[in-house]
Design an enzyme around this catalytic site. Sequence first.
Site, PDB file in Angstrom:
ATOM      1  N   HIS A 194     -17.998 -42.499 -37.561  1.00  0.00           N
ATOM      2  CA  HIS A 194     -16.875 -44.190 -38.510  1.00  0.00           C
ATOM      3  C   HIS A 194     -18.068 -44.727 -38.447  1.00  0.00           C
ATOM      4  CE1 HIS A 194     -13.477 -41.263 -39.301  1.00  0.00           C
ATOM      5  NE2 HIS A 194     -12.889 -41.320 -37.244  1.00  0.00           N
TER       6      HIS A 194
HETATM    7  O1  RIB Z   1     -10.584 -45.276 -37.207  1.00  0.00           O
HETATM    8  C1  RIB Z   1     -11.742 -44.901 -37.325  1.00  0.00           C
HETATM    9  C2  RIB Z   1     -11.948 -46.090 -36.471  1.00  0.00           C
HETATM   10  O2  RIB Z   1     -11.396 -46.666 -35.206  1.00  0.00           O
HETATM   11  C3  RIB Z   1     -13.217 -46.635 -35.455  1.00  0.00           C
HETATM   12  O3  RIB Z   1     -14.062 -47.685 -35.539  1.00  0.00           O
HETATM   13  C4  RIB Z   1     -13.142 -46.884 -33.935  1.00  0.00           C
HETATM   14  O4  RIB Z   1     -13.790 -46.667 -33.194  1.00  0.00           O
HETATM   15  C5  RIB Z   1     -12.341 -47.010 -34.350  1.00  0.00           C
HETATM   16  O5  RIB Z   1     -12.286 -48.623 -33.525  1.00  0.00           O
END
Ligand code: RIB
Length: 326
Positions: free
Chosen positions: A248
Amino acid sequence: MASIPLLVDFDPGIDDAIALSYLAAHPEVEIAGLIATGGNVEVGLVHRNALVLAELLGIDAPIARGAERPLVQEPMYADDTHGPSGIGHAKLPEPILAGDPRSGAQLWVDLARARPGELVALVLGPHTNLALALEIEPELPRLLKRLHIMGGAINHRGNTGPTSEWNIAVDPEAAQRVLVAFTGAPQRPVLGSLEATEAVRFTQDTLDRFVALVETTGHPVAQILVDALRFYFEFHEADGFGWMAHVHDPLVTAHAVTGDFAATRPLAVDVELAGTLTRGQTVGDELGRWGREPNVEVLTDVRAAEFIGHLLETLQNGLVRTGRRG
Ligand code: RIB
Ligand code: CA
């Protein structure tokens, strides 16, 4: 000459670690400061990971430890997703430096006040410390050049609750305060929510390309990212997604730096705090039923393959340049 000064608030975290490596490798980025926020793992481990990664990447910037817990909710962590250390199977050395003595919130405020209108801010974890910074300095939205957030899921299933995404779910009150405070900011915050970031799917081919980085750069962080990603793939397989990983933070980070690899659309977004089934949901008012002005720019039309190519190329060129070998 670096031309993009960035402040990063994150919770390394496997994808956070990839995002930080990308920033360190990018020739136009200056990292003005890092804030470690409790999220994927507890704040002490997040701070440790941030310190070690920054040292290995040759990042010279203040690194502050954030608050011990969310504003209201009891802490929750994602050891299953990111591993007990927060960086999967990777074995990190102990940090040499202790980090900045200021709180995460104070570092937000001091950096923004010192460089009014200059800093691009990235939040890749829960919003706890940004919310606390807004209590110290309500003018933060006007002191920052722009805010980019990885978080939320707009009319898309969650990854934490059925309707909630992790960074928002850990501290919904903080996320809601941030969205309210940044409403009307000179530039609307850019929100990279799950329906955008899940367009980026790391496959075995991607993993192989990270393994190749180890050989072609000889950089210690390259091996760390491979060992971290192996854990991430194992988690996604166990979670029913097959041998792959939704990565992400790097997409939101690359878009913040380049403005590329995705488009954006304006939307009024708020956070559900009271829902028994939906607490932590980011609600987007697609039809304008609230009569509110849009307060975010939501990432859309992600060009995932191009982004992955850019990520690997930037790491290849940059990790060699930082000269941290062996
Ligand atoms: O949902 C994904 C997010 O949550 C990303 O930033 C991952 O590192 C977790 O922090
Ligand atoms: Ca994160």
